[in-house]
Design a protein around this motif. Structure first.
Motif, PDB file in Angstrom:
ATOM      1  N   LYS A  84      47.150  49.917  23.244  1.00  0.00           N
ATOM      2  CA  LYS A  84      47.965  50.145  24.166  1.00  0.00           C
ATOM      3  C   LYS A  84      49.247  49.071  24.545  1.00  0.00           C
ATOM      4  O   LYS A  84      50.258  49.527  24.679  1.00  0.00           O
ATOM      5  CB  LYS A  84      47.459  50.365  25.430  1.00  0.00           C
ATOM      6  N   LEU A  85      48.765  47.713  24.136  1.00  0.00           N
ATOM      7  CA  LEU A  85      49.877  46.894  24.460  1.00  0.00           C
ATOM      8  C   LEU A  85      51.023  47.035  23.351  1.00  0.00           C
ATOM      9  O   LEU A  85      52.235  46.929  23.628  1.00  0.00           O
ATOM     10  CB  LEU A  85      49.258  45.326  24.114  1.00  0.00           C
ATOM     11  N   VAL A  86      50.652  47.326  21.936  1.00  0.00           N
ATOM     12  CA  VAL A  86      51.567  47.569  20.959  1.00  0.00           C
ATOM     13  C   VAL A  86      52.430  48.815  21.428  1.00  0.00           C
ATOM     14  O   VAL A  86      53.608  48.661  21.333  1.00  0.00           O
ATOM     15  CB  VAL A  86      50.706  47.722  19.740  1.00  0.00           C
ATOM     16  N   LEU A 137      43.824  32.259  44.177  1.00  0.00           N
ATOM     17  CA  LEU A 137      43.012  33.489  43.848  1.00  0.00           C
ATOM     18  C   LEU A 137      43.902  34.907  43.200  1.00  0.00           C
ATOM     19  O   LEU A 137      43.535  35.547  42.654  1.00  0.00           O
ATOM     20  CB  LEU A 137      42.189  33.830  44.762  1.00  0.00           C
ATOM     21  N   ASP A 138      45.115  34.600  43.672  1.00  0.00           N
ATOM     22  CA  ASP A 138      45.981  35.811  43.606  1.00  0.00           C
ATOM     23  C   ASP A 138      46.536  35.622  42.163  1.00  0.00           C
ATOM     24  O   ASP A 138      47.196  36.659  41.723  1.00  0.00           O
ATOM     25  CB  ASP A 138      47.357  35.784  44.558  1.00  0.00           C
ATOM     26  N   LEU A 139      46.306  34.515  41.199  1.00  0.00           N
ATOM     27  CA  LEU A 139      46.732  34.331  40.206  1.00  0.00           C
ATOM     28  C   LEU A 139      46.009  35.236  38.956  1.00  0.00           C
ATOM     29  O   LEU A 139      46.330  35.610  38.047  1.00  0.00           O
ATOM     30  CB  LEU A 139      46.712  33.004  39.599  1.00  0.00           C
ATOM     31  N   ILE A 140      44.766  35.819  39.327  1.00  0.00           N
ATOM     32  CA  ILE A 140      43.852  36.459  38.820  1.00  0.00           C
ATOM     33  C   ILE A 140      43.676  38.237  39.065  1.00  0.00           C
ATOM     34  O   ILE A 140      43.569  38.339  40.266  1.00  0.00           O
ATOM     35  CB  ILE A 140      42.388  35.766  38.917  1.00  0.00           C
ATOM     36  N   ASN A 141      43.518  38.885  38.340  1.00  0.00           N
ATOM     37  CA  ASN A 141      43.399  40.434  38.324  1.00  0.00           C
ATOM     38  C   ASN A 141      42.197  40.760  37.783  1.00  0.00           C
ATOM     39  O   ASN A 141      41.923  40.567  36.355  1.00  0.00           O
ATOM     40  CB  ASN A 141      44.579  41.128  37.847  1.00  0.00           C
ATOM     41  N   LEU A 142      41.444  41.370  38.415  1.00  0.00           N
ATOM     42  CA  LEU A 142      40.220  41.917  37.842  1.00  0.00           C
ATOM     43  C   LEU A 142      40.207  43.412  37.583  1.00  0.00           C
ATOM     44  O   LEU A 142      40.420  44.189  38.648  1.00  0.00           O
ATOM     45  CB  LEU A 142      38.909  41.403  38.766  1.00  0.00           C
ATOM     46  N   VAL A 143      40.095  43.774  36.452  1.00  0.00           N
ATOM     47  CA  VAL A 143      40.185  45.149  36.063  1.00  0.00           C
ATOM     48  C   VAL A 143      38.815  45.699  35.503  1.00  0.00           C
ATOM     49  O   VAL A 143      37.854  45.011  34.790  1.00  0.00           O
ATOM     50  CB  VAL A 143      41.172  45.519  35.450  1.00  0.00           C
ATOM     51  N   ASP A 144      38.588  46.901  35.318  1.00  0.00           N
ATOM     52  CA  ASP A 144      37.522  47.496  34.535  1.00  0.00           C
ATOM     53  C   ASP A 144      37.899  48.420  33.322  1.00  0.00           C
ATOM     54  O   ASP A 144      37.146  48.966  32.536  1.00  0.00           O
ATOM     55  CB  ASP A 144      36.667  48.395  35.565  1.00  0.00           C
ATOM     56  N   THR A 145      39.120  48.853  33.235  1.00  0.00           N
ATOM     57  CA  THR A 145      39.606  49.829  32.064  1.00  0.00           C
ATOM     58  C   THR A 145      40.896  49.176  31.219  1.00  0.00           C
ATOM     59  O   THR A 145      41.633  48.553  31.866  1.00  0.00           O
ATOM     60  CB  THR A 145      40.031  51.260  32.772  1.00  0.00           C
ATOM     61  N   PRO A 146      41.156  49.660  30.089  1.00  0.00           N
ATOM     62  CA  PRO A 146      42.421  49.173  29.328  1.00  0.00           C
ATOM     63  C   PRO A 146      43.654  49.792  30.112  1.00  0.00           C
ATOM     64  O   PRO A 146      44.563  49.026  30.039  1.00  0.00           O
ATOM     65  CB  PRO A 146      42.096  50.140  28.103  1.00  0.00           C
ATOM     66  N   GLU A 147      43.541  50.931  30.684  1.00  0.00           N
ATOM     67  CA  GLU A 147      44.740  51.335  31.441  1.00  0.00           C
ATOM     68  C   GLU A 147      45.176  50.327  32.522  1.00  0.00           C
ATOM     69  O   GLU A 147      46.163  50.153  32.760  1.00  0.00           O
ATOM     70  CB  GLU A 147      44.361  52.741  32.074  1.00  0.00           C
ATOM     71  N   GLU A 148      44.122  50.086  33.228  1.00  0.00           N
ATOM     72  CA  GLU A 148      44.350  49.110  34.290  1.00  0.00           C
ATOM     73  C   GLU A 148      44.752  47.718  33.808  1.00  0.00           C
ATOM     74  O   GLU A 148      45.800  47.266  34.479  1.00  0.00           O
ATOM     75  CB  GLU A 148      43.171  48.696  34.985  1.00  0.00           C
ATOM     76  N   ALA A 149      44.203  47.362  32.681  1.00  0.00           N
ATOM     77  CA  ALA A 149      44.831  46.082  32.046  1.00  0.00           C
ATOM     78  C   ALA A 149      46.246  45.961  31.587  1.00  0.00           C
ATOM     79  O   ALA A 149      47.002  45.125  32.028  1.00  0.00           O
ATOM     80  CB  ALA A 149      43.938  45.570  30.727  1.00  0.00           C
ATOM     81  N   VAL A 150      46.483  47.083  30.959  1.00  0.00           N
ATOM     82  CA  VAL A 150      47.897  46.990  30.487  1.00  0.00           C
ATOM     83  C   VAL A 150      48.971  47.097  31.743  1.00  0.00           C
ATOM     84  O   VAL A 150      50.133  46.864  31.854  1.00  0.00           O
ATOM     85  CB  VAL A 150      48.129  48.300  29.642  1.00  0.00           C
ATOM     86  N   LYS A 151      48.337  48.060  32.604  1.00  0.00           N
ATOM     87  CA  LYS A 151      49.215  48.586  33.935  1.00  0.00           C
ATOM     88  C   LYS A 151      49.672  46.923  34.804  1.00  0.00           C
ATOM     89  O   LYS A 151      50.720  46.829  35.100  1.00  0.00           O
ATOM     90  CB  LYS A 151      48.566  49.545  34.870  1.00  0.00           C
ATOM     91  N   VAL A 152      48.621  46.082  34.691  1.00  0.00           N
ATOM     92  CA  VAL A 152      49.114  44.830  35.215  1.00  0.00           C
ATOM     93  C   VAL A 152      50.152  44.131  34.727  1.00  0.00           C
ATOM     94  O   VAL A 152      51.035  43.631  35.290  1.00  0.00           O
ATOM     95  CB  VAL A 152      47.726  44.061  35.429  1.00  0.00           C
ATOM     96  N   ILE A 153      50.043  44.252  33.443  1.00  0.00           N
ATOM     97  CA  ILE A 153      51.005  43.582  32.680  1.00  0.00           C
ATOM     98  C   ILE A 153      52.489  44.101  32.913  1.00  0.00           C
ATOM     99  O   ILE A 153      53.556  43.622  33.100  1.00  0.00           O
ATOM    100  CB  ILE A 153      50.705  43.274  31.079  1.00  0.00           C
ATOM    101  N   ASP A 154      52.475  45.500  32.708  1.00  0.00           N
ATOM    102  CA  ASP A 154      53.666  46.401  32.727  1.00  0.00           C
ATOM    103  C   ASP A 154      54.330  46.134  34.118  1.00  0.00           C
ATOM    104  O   ASP A 154      55.433  46.095  34.290  1.00  0.00           O
ATOM    105  CB  ASP A 154      53.361  47.999  32.656  1.00  0.00           C
TER     106      ASP A 154
END
Length: 234
Positions: free
Chosen positions: A72-74, A205-222
């Motif tokens: 997804k990142l690619v 603590l706000d520097l860290i994002n906890l997620v559970d799915t690939p979609e959530e992970a990529v969305k944080v970066i986007d």
């Protein structure tokens, strides 16, 4: 050299000639690793580092998630940097390769352990003897960090990135931890003990994002880069 030999050696007296000869050689080796790393990494473009355990098997859900996140990142325009070895690292490179994206491997030479995986672009594989040089490359050339479940090495890389961001040595790039159940105990302790003791501040603590799915992970970066109207520019 056994562990006992290494411990005994640390207490041995050395004359100036031995110190100068040995340490001078080490300095040149370190310089050579930095030079090779800077030359290759400066050309890779926007990338996200994916950290995680070398012990995760291909049939494990975390392996499959790391592979999907990298793919997804690619598709979203990023390259992928991993530690170049097996497990989660292999999954990250495999996902990037599946989408014809930039697949970078920063391998570490370890006795009887890690070898590089086959999904790294041949011109983007760099091998290191020194962990600290390798960590510089991870941090200096990453526009974000996705951290999958792992062991001591993963924690080392994660806290290195957090520390450099917390101390304003690098920009506040997004840090994404995948697997809330895996990470929950650690960050409960960070909040309930470290924060309570005053060793960190609430904004940390706000520097860290906890997620559970690939979609959530990529969305944080986007979402992070959309705030600055930035998109990858391959």
């Amino acid at each position: 050299m056994t562990d006992e030999d290494k411990i005994k050696k640390a207490f041995q007296d050395r004359d100036w000639n031995e110190i100068k000869t040995h340490d001078s050689w080490v300095i040149f080796k370190v310089m050579a690793e930095f030079v090779e790393g800077f030359e290759k990494m400066a050309k890779i473009g926007p990338c996200v580092s994916v950290f995680g355990s070398a012990r995760t098997k291909p049939d494990h859900p975390y392996y499959k998630m790391a592979e999907e996140i990298a793919a997804k990142l690619v598709r979203h325009g990023y390259g992928v940097i991993t530690g170049g070895g097996p497990g989660i690292m292999e999954a990250g490179n495999k996902g990037a390769k599946s989408e014809n994206g930039k697949s970078v491997g920063l391998n570490i030479e370890l006795p009887h352990e890690q070898g590089s995986n086959v999904y790294i672009d041949p011109d983007k594989l760099i091998s290191f003897d020194y962990f600290f040089v390798r960590k510089v490359m991870f941090v200096k050339y990453s526009q974000g960090f996705v951290i999958m479940p792992g062991g001591f090495g993963t924690l080392d890389e994660m806290f290195e990135a957090i520390t450099l961001i917390q101390t304003n040595k690098i920009g506040k790039f997004p840090i994404v931890l995948v697997g809330k159940k895996f990470w929950a105990g650690l960050f409960d302790w960070v909040r309930d003990v470290m924060l309570t003791e005053g060793n960190i501040s609430s904004p940390d603590l706000d520097l860290i994002n906890l997620v559970d799915t690939p979609e959530e992970a990529v969305k944080v970066i986007d979402d992070f880069y959309s705030k600055y109207l930035l998109t990858p520019n391959f």
